[in-house]
Write a protein that holds these residues in place. Structure first.
Motif, PDB file in Angstrom:
ATOM      1  N   LYS A  12      -6.111   2.164   7.600  1.00 50.90           N
ATOM      2  CA  LYS A  12      -6.091   2.175   6.135  1.00 50.90           C
ATOM      3  C   LYS A  12      -4.653   1.964   5.656  1.00 50.90           C
ATOM      4  CE  LYS A  12      -5.541   5.183   2.945  1.00 50.90           C
ATOM      5  NZ  LYS A  12      -4.834   4.347   1.945  1.00 50.90           N
ATOM      6  N   GLY A  33      -8.668   7.573   2.871  1.00 47.66           N
ATOM      7  CA  GLY A  33      -7.976   8.178   4.010  1.00 47.66           C
ATOM      8  C   GLY A  33      -8.690   9.443   4.463  1.00 47.66           C
ATOM      9  N   GLY A  48      -6.064   7.751  -1.208  1.00 40.22           N
ATOM     10  CA  GLY A  48      -6.119   8.935  -0.361  1.00 40.22           C
ATOM     11  C   GLY A  48      -7.549   9.370  -0.019  1.00 40.22           C
ATOM     12  N   PHE A  52      -0.899   9.156  11.662  1.00 38.72           N
ATOM     13  CA  PHE A  52      -0.537   9.109  10.244  1.00 38.72           C
ATOM     14  C   PHE A  52       0.962   8.961  10.067  1.00 38.72           C
ATOM     15  CE2 PHE A  52       0.995  11.543   6.523  1.00 38.72           C
ATOM     16  CZ  PHE A  52       0.376  10.825   5.501  1.00 38.72           C
ATOM     17  N   GLY A  87      -7.988   1.301   0.283  1.00 34.72           N
ATOM     18  CA  GLY A  87      -8.373   2.368  -0.656  1.00 34.72           C
ATOM     19  C   GLY A  87      -7.247   3.373  -0.786  1.00 34.72           C
ATOM     20  N   LEU A 113       6.362  12.026   9.575  1.00 31.62           N
ATOM     21  CA  LEU A 113       6.441  12.468   8.180  1.00 31.62           C
ATOM     22  C   LEU A 113       7.822  12.210   7.591  1.00 31.62           C
ATOM     23  CD1 LEU A 113       4.457  15.764   8.836  1.00 31.62           C
ATOM     24  CD2 LEU A 113       3.560  13.529   8.173  1.00 31.62           C
ATOM     25  N   TRP A 170       3.520   2.782   2.387  1.00 36.08           N
ATOM     26  CA  TRP A 170       3.807   1.508   1.718  1.00 36.08           C
ATOM     27  C   TRP A 170       5.231   1.008   1.938  1.00 36.08           C
ATOM     28  CZ3 TRP A 170       7.754   3.495  -0.958  1.00 36.08           C
ATOM     29  CH2 TRP A 170       7.654   4.819  -1.385  1.00 36.08           C
ATOM     30  N   ASN A 171       6.067   1.790   2.630  1.00 35.80           N
ATOM     31  CA  ASN A 171       7.475   1.376   2.695  1.00 35.80           C
ATOM     32  C   ASN A 171       7.743   0.237   3.674  1.00 35.80           C
ATOM     33  OD1 ASN A 171       6.879   3.230   4.648  1.00 35.80           O
ATOM     34  ND2 ASN A 171       8.815   4.322   4.545  1.00 35.80           N
ATOM     35  N   SER A 226       3.815  11.243   3.730  1.00 35.26           N
ATOM     36  CA  SER A 226       4.517  12.439   3.254  1.00 35.26           C
ATOM     37  C   SER A 226       4.129  13.677   4.069  1.00 35.26           C
ATOM     38  CB  SER A 226       4.188  12.672   1.783  1.00 35.26           C
ATOM     39  OG  SER A 226       2.807  12.857   1.626  1.00 35.26           O
ATOM     40  N   PHE A 266      13.464   9.676  -1.421  1.00 35.85           N
ATOM     41  CA  PHE A 266      12.784   8.415  -1.106  1.00 35.85           C
ATOM     42  C   PHE A 266      13.153   7.323  -2.105  1.00 35.85           C
ATOM     43  CE2 PHE A 266       9.155   6.347   1.133  1.00 35.85           C
ATOM     44  CZ  PHE A 266       9.524   6.758   2.395  1.00 35.85           C
TER      45      PHE A 266
END
Ligand code: NAI
Length: 794
Positions: free
Chosen positions: A192, A228, A225, A242, A223, A267, A168-169, A245, A399
């Motif tokens: 996603k 996902g 996780g 991906f 949606g 990540l 979302w960042n 995190s 974060f």
């Protein structure tokens, strides 16, 4: 207020951006969004929608569909159906589509910038000036790769259907990073978005439709996780890309192990921002602002650990505090604010908890006395001093807008502290001395280094990390190679010899011919007895016992890895020097060509002609890698910014290599060659059934000038040894060429330190065919790219 007073306070007025366009777009959809599958909106099978909230006001922006497994299935099916024709329309046609998308993003830039700011809480100044222009740039740049695909990647083809999961960042920017290269290369995608920030992805879906992108090429399933997970485990997805995190990355590695799905993981990080005494401190202060308060610190590569050389530490902290007092935090749609909202209340809680921990552990916290809005998810800029390198806040990704400060005395100490985390994403180095900066850059264990700059991104420059920051690169030439696969023709591995070996092992040794000597292991440049003290029989093609090898175990692997770890000379020898030693190895093998051929003949049962062919091909291959040693070169990118980016191909470190049974000498050389040529140290497990050609190599290695510990060989059972290699933290990559089950086990065991793996999923190569068993594909696996950004030109 007089003009003089205004100058005194230097207060900004408000400069609100209009939300009109975005509000209209939301109300055109009645505040409710379905899934985007096969070019059309589709109601979710779950009949469930969840709220998307503006974090700056806590008000709902709309309802987002929650896709279930069936919905994900439909999206994958649509992507699969569209893939062949999308691939076959050719690079030029795809380039035109990407170009159209880039243009459409630019036409809709204002809507996208405001929508992103509303949904994520980031300042509209950032979405307008950074996120959205970079999105357009990604589509333009990758339109170029589609156009040039046939010339630049003739040996590659698209992977097929790619599942993409983003955080979302940087909602739309991450979408562009994922979608642009994938579809440029001829793949189709199911993406996603993160549950907090789906709106711009849905707006982009509409842009795709309006721009005439064929149905099914881009599918968006919204949606959490769970959605996902459905995407990750869907059997008809060829690759998962991906960003998020490390914890979820680990889960995805586990869930895809053995499935044959290609995987890239981008990540977390805890990136150092290193300031030397001779740095321009005022510039460095502005750098810190961009490093940790850009996007409220919710940036995977945020410079969150400030390492200050002792002589300037106090001065820098004073300057930084002064600057922090001028930061403005507030309504993200106000163009004059510096910091907006944190994405969601739960993230604020995480930040608060870590800040509390930092204080409890004895670090000193400081926040400027500035206005922070009382409603919405806001968190002030925060500085920690007196932080121990091992403290939680120095190790864990916060974060958020929180920076921790540590000091160092010497450049070596700076490197030591910088590398002292489990991550390895990015680093920023500040010094007016280019020699010092360029001495430090190669020593930092990370994927990106910014010199006298920070948080720079461009579509032409690869981005991605080392260690627990994941693997794979996005952007540029190297990013394209993550969405393409080599056109090789693999066939299932023949594994009939295994049962023979087992049968004889449990049979009576007394019926077998007398033994010749037992070959030991080769560790740290010396022959070493196996720790177990046991040996294993080796059988000829006809089932006769023809020798014994050491039964290597976990301890032997640990010793070999230790020997490899200590052996830094091999990595430091320059490429010419490495080439010389590989030539020398080839020469020494050549001198014993007949002996090796006879060994191959006895152990594998091939004809004398084939066995001599295999030795000759092995010598030839060593020559190839000696040649490649100084020809697989780094490149320089010229991003449209003031600077150049050196894309340095660096060795990975210690690589564990598990060799196949087919053509045991040639396959061993084909795998060891590229790894060594690129400066890696290796722990090699030779063919389980035909290990004698490897143990015969000991004497050849003894006379070939390899530094002790560069080339280690441990014989034994593959399953056991591969597992230990995959679990070992000092092994940075494992190459496994064996069974399907073994491949799955290696992938699953690699999650510990998120090491890279290269497995064959039970498929065999034609080792004689240099198009399939030699060259760039192998060299790529033997290197990782570090992108070093250097100010250059005007
Ligand atoms: P996350 O890793 O849980 O979420 C990222 C994406 O993965 C989202 O789209 C999410 O729906 C999806 N996801 C979650 N669980 C999944 C699963 N089991 N299988 C497949 N997909 C799954 O990140 P989250 O919870 O949003 O943030 C938590 C922390 O992660 C942050 O505090 C930050 O430290 C880190 N983070 C790092 C990012 C980076 O760019 N490196 C980006 C976002 C978060």
């Amino acid at each position: 207020m007089s003009i003089a007073e205004i100058f005194d306070t230097m207060d900004y007025g408000q400069a609100p951006e209009s939300r009109e366009l975005a509000v209209k777009w939301l109300s055109d959809h009645q505040g409710k969004f379905d899934l985007f599958i096969n070019g059309a909106w589709a109601k979710p099978g779950s009949k469930k929608w969840f709220n998307s909230v503006n974090p700056a006001t806590a008000q709902s922006l709309g309802k987002i569909a929650a896709a279930n497994g069936e919905d994900v299935g439909k999206a994958v099916k649509a992507a699969r159906k569209a893939q062949k024709s999308w691939q076959s329309i050719g690079g030029h046609a795809r380039a035109r589509h990407l170009y159209a998308l880039a243009r459409a993003v630019q036409r809709n830039a204002r809507l996208l910038a405001v929508l992103e700011s509303l949904d994520n809480g980031k300042p509209v100044r950032e979405t307008r000036d950074i996120d959205i222009p970079l999105v357009a740039r990604h589509f333009y740049h990758h339109a170029g790769w589609a156009q040039l695909q046939d010339q630049e990647f003739p040996e590659f083809e698209p992977m097929g259907v790619i599942g993409q999961i983003i955080p979302w960042n940087f909602p739309l920017l991450m979408l562009a990073w994922k979608i642009a290269p994938a579809i440029a290369a001829g793949n189709t995608v199911v993406l996603k978005p993160a549950e907090y920030t789906s709106l711009t992805a849905l707006c982009f879906a509409e842009i795709c439709k309006d721009a005439g992108l064929p149905d099914g090429v881009v599918n968006i399933v919204t949606g959490d996780g769970k959605t996902g997970e459905h995407l990750v485990t869907h059997p008809d997805v060829n690759k998962i890309a991906f960003t998020g995190s490390t914890e979820v990355g680990r889960r995805i590695r586990n869930a895809t192990a053995g499935s044959g799905k290609h995987l890239t993981l981008e990540l977390g990080g805890k990136s150092p921002f290193i300031v030397f005494e001779d740095a321009d401190l005022d510039s460095a202060v502005e750098g810190v602002v961009d490093a940790i308060w850009f996007n409220q610190g919710q940036v995977c590569c945020a410079g969150s650990r400030l390492l200050l050389q002792e002589g300037i530490a106090d001065k820098m902290v004073v300057k930084l505090k002064e600057r922090m007092k001028t930061l403005r935090i507030g309504d993200p749609l106000d163009k004059s604010i510096d910091m907006g909202a944190i994405v969601a209340p739960v993230q604020v809680k995480t930040i608060e908890k870590l800040v509390e921990t930092g204080q409890k552990e004895g670090a000193k916290m400081w926040q400027p006395d500035i206005d922070v809005p009382e409603t919405g998810s806001f968190y002030p800029p925060t500085l920690f001093t007196e932080v121990q390198p091992a403290a939680t806040i120095a190790q864990e990704e916060i974060f958020g807008p929180v920076i921790v400060t540590m000091t160092f005395r010497t450049p070596d100490e700076a490197v030591q502290i910088a590398n002292n985390t489990r991550y390895g994403l990015a680093a920023s180095v500040w010094s007016e001395n280019i020699n010092l900066a360029l001495d430090i850059a190669p020593k930092l264990d990370c994927g990106v280094v910014w010199i006298n700059s920070t948080n720079q991104f461009d579509a032409a420059c690869g981005f991605g990390g080392n260690r627990e920051s994941g693997y794979g690169r996005e952007g540029g030439h190297e990013g394209m190679l993550e969405v393409l696969k080599p056109k090789t023709h693999l066939k299932p591995v023949q594994n009939k010899r295994k049962s023979q070996r087992k049968a004889t092992q449990s049979g009576s040794p007394s019926t077998l011919p007398s033994l010749d000597r037992t070959a030991k292991l080769y560790i740290g440049g010396k022959q070493a007895r196996p720790d177990s003290g046991y040996s294993l029989p080796v059988l000829s093609a006809s089932g006769q016992k023809i020798g014994e090898i050491g039964h290597g175990n976990r301890k032997d692997i640990r010793n070999a890895v230790e020997a490899a770890r200590k052996e830094s000379a091999w990595t430091k020898i320059n490429s010419h020097g490495r080439a010389q030693i590989l030539y020398y190895l080839a020469e020494n093998l050549d001198a014993r060509r007949q002996e090796f051929a006879e060994r191959l003949q006895t152990t594998t049962g091939v004809s004398s002609t084939l066995s001599i062919d295999e030795v000759n091909a092995s010598i030839n291959r060593l020559f190839s890698y000696a040649a490649w040693a100084d020809k697989y070169e780094s490149t320089v990118h010229s991003p449209p910014l003031r600077g150049v980016t050196l894309a340095m191909k660096e060795p990975i470190g210690t690589i564990g290599i598990i060799c196949p049974d087919e053509n045991p000498l040639l396959s061993l050389i084909s795998l060891a060659g590229p790894a060594l040529a690129m400066g890696n140290r290796i722990v090699l497990i030779p063919s389980e059934n035909h290990p004698l050609c490897a143990t015969d190599l000991y004497q050849v290695l003894d006379t070939s000038d390899f530094p002790a510990g560069a080339f280690n060989i441990v014989t034994g059972y593959h399953e056991e040894l591969a597992q230990t290699l995959a679990e070992h933290d000092d092994v940075k990559s494992v190459w496994y060429f064996g069974s399907k089950e073994g491949s799955a086990a290696v992938e699953a065991a690699s999650v510990g330190n998120m090491k890279r793996t290269w497995v064959n999923h039970g498929q065999a190569r034609d080792w004689f065919n240099s198009a399939h068993a030699e060259g760039r594909e192998f060299l790529r696996h033997a290197t990782q790219i570090k992108n070093i950004w250097i100010p250059y030109g005007e």
